[in-house]
Design a protein around this motif. Structure first.
Motif: not given
Ligand code: FES
Ligand SMILES: Cc1cc2nc3c(=O)[nH]c(=O)nc-3n(C[C@H](O)[C@H](O)[C@H](O)COP(=O)(O)OP(=O)(O)OC[C@H]3O[C@@H](n4cnc5c(N)ncnc54)[C@H](O)[C@@H]3O)c2cc1C
Length: 421
Positions: A372-375, A377-382, A407, A409
């Motif tokens: 995860f990155g932003c938690r 719903g923004n960065c797309g990592t999850c 996503l 998160c």
């Molecule tokens: S952690 Fe960034 S979109 Fe889910």
């Protein structure tokens, strides 16, 4: 990283050339006519040509010069704003032109921090109007939480402040996010920034001043005191130059003998619906409201605006941390009594959903690893592939989610599910 080549440049140039030929023809004939009518027509045509050229240029920049994946940027300037907030001016390492973006959007960074086992992903809002030559982000250093002084300070923000210097290279994804304003629209806008939540509002107000300075803007900036005041001179200057911008700076705890009302701040109180009602005209509920700040402030204001009669569709907000503001939009169906089963296929785990956790929280609580990155719903990592089943989003993700994935998160199950995790 792939740069997309402009595809309508040829059409645009052809169109522009045709207009220039018409202009030249008009220039010749006008010497004969020499009438006031021709002069007026000239001015009108010139205006149309320049408007058309500008619009085409904006569209081209926005749609065709973006990029996929991460692109290299270098820190062109690092400018301290306060003791805790620093602005970073980023220019593309490849020197290719920058796309425009929608004011309010953010950049996603991949930070290769020495000593960390994997890159950290962090999002930062663009804090200036779109410029062809640079992007600007303004970052607050996150110290250890006051109730946990032994916890490590913020990884990403401290890396920016302490380790990233002018000339350093950094990996950046293209601007993204659903929280933005169209600066050319005429509807009155109420821009509300709390603390570092000021950043997207700076991008919005700067873009409005450039594109549509007549637009009515109510700007509210909430902070504790003058020691935290970011970009104060700039805001005061644009408010002085543009009578349509009403600047309201709210200090909740002004410093005695240092912070002066009227000079440094406008109101010695928190931003509240009460304040809006005192200041704004009766029909203010017809404005569009944009909010970014600490979750308790946003929750109180979103609830208060709804109570004041502002339509859901006129309230726009973004959380900088975990998505903790309850959606103002339609809620997913009540989940009371449901016991959806969520299976993580690679980890071979089957878990019964507790009716409230996001899929990321569910995975973490049961030892299933999802990056995860932003938690928020923004960065797309999850992003996680869905093998079976469906999800709901109580908080809308910042961008489109590719089909067949979610996503984790911000997603909750809407049926029994099998996830690739
Ligand atoms: S952690 Fe960034 S979109 Fe889910
Ligand atoms: C769309 C979006 C836009 C954003 N825009 C901006 C912006 O314009 N400007 C800005 O400054 N920020 C912005 N943010 C926030 C930013 O992305 C980061 O979340 C923020 O900088 C904190 O990241 P960090 O890596 O410094 O802290 P993290 O390492 O993620 O830590 C966060 C906090 O947790 C604490 N912590 C760490 N470990 C522990 C532990 N073991 N126990 C207890 N506490 C711990 C840290 O001390 C810190 O206070 C934005 C976020 C989003 C999603």
């Amino acid at each position: 990283m792939e740069i997309l080549i402009p595809i309508s440049a040829a059409c645009f140039l052809a169109g522009l050339t045709a207009y220039v030929v018409i202009l030249a023809f008009r220039e010749l004939t006008s010497t004969r006519l020499a009438s006031a009518t021709a002069t007026v027509e000239h001015a009108f045509l010139r205006e149309q040509v320049s408007e058309l050229a500008e619009r085409r240029q904006r569209e081209q920049q926005k749609s065709e010069r973006t990029w996929d994946g991460f692109r290299k940027f270098f820190v062109a300037r690092k400018v301290p704003e306060t003791s805790d907030v620093t602005s970073f001016y980023l220019e593309p390492h490849d020197k290719a032109p920058l796309p425009s973006f929608n004011p309010g959007q953010y950049l996603t960074f991949r930070l290769n921090i020495p000593g960390q086992p994997k890159p950290a992903i962090r999002c930062y809002s663009l804090s200036d109007a779109p410029k062809p030559e640079y992007f600007r982000v303004s970052i607050k250093r996150q110290g250890s939480p006051p109730n946990k002084p032994d916890a490590p300070p913020g990884l990403g923000s401290c890396y920016f402040h302490d380790q990233l210097d002018e000339g350093d290279i950094i990996d950046v994804r293209a601007p993204a996010g659903q929280f933005f304003i169209d600066p050319r629209e005429e509807t009155p806008a109420v821009l509300i920034g709390g603390g570092i939540g000021l950043t997207p509002m700076m991008s919005m107000v700067n873009a409005i001043v450039e594109a549509n300075p007549q637009r009515e803007v109510w700007f509210f900036y909430g902070l504790r005191h003058g020691g935290e005041h970011v970009m104060g001179d700039h805001l005061r200057r644009i408010a002085a130059d543009n009578p349509s911008i009403q600047l309201n700076v709210c200090y909740s705890a002004p410093r005695a003998n240092v912070d002066r009302q009227g000079e440094h701040y406008t109101h010695g109180e928190q931003i509240s619906i009460d304040l809006f009602k005192r200041l704004m005209p009766q029909n203010a509920a017809l404005a569009h409201f944009f909010l970014c700040g600490p979750p308790p402030m946003m929750q109180a204001l979103v609830d208060g605006l709804l109570g004041w009669g502002v339509e859901v569709g006129r309230i726009h907000y973004e959380a900088f941390g975990p998505a903790s503001v309850k959606s103002a939009g339609p809620k997913p169906e009540a989940k009371a009594g449901v016991a959806y089963e969520v299976a993580f296929s690679r980890s071979e785990k089957k878990i019964v959903w507790d009716g409230k956790s996001t899929l990321l929280e569910l995975a973490e609580a049961n030892g299933v690893r999802i990056d995860f990155g932003c938690r928020a719903g923004n960065c797309g990592t999850c992003i996680t592939a869905i093998k079976q089943g469906n999800v709901d989003y109580p908080t809308k993700p910042g961008g489109a989610v590719e089909a067949g994935s979610c996503l984790a998160c911000v997603a909750i199950p809407a049926s029994n599910m099998v996830l690739d995790g």
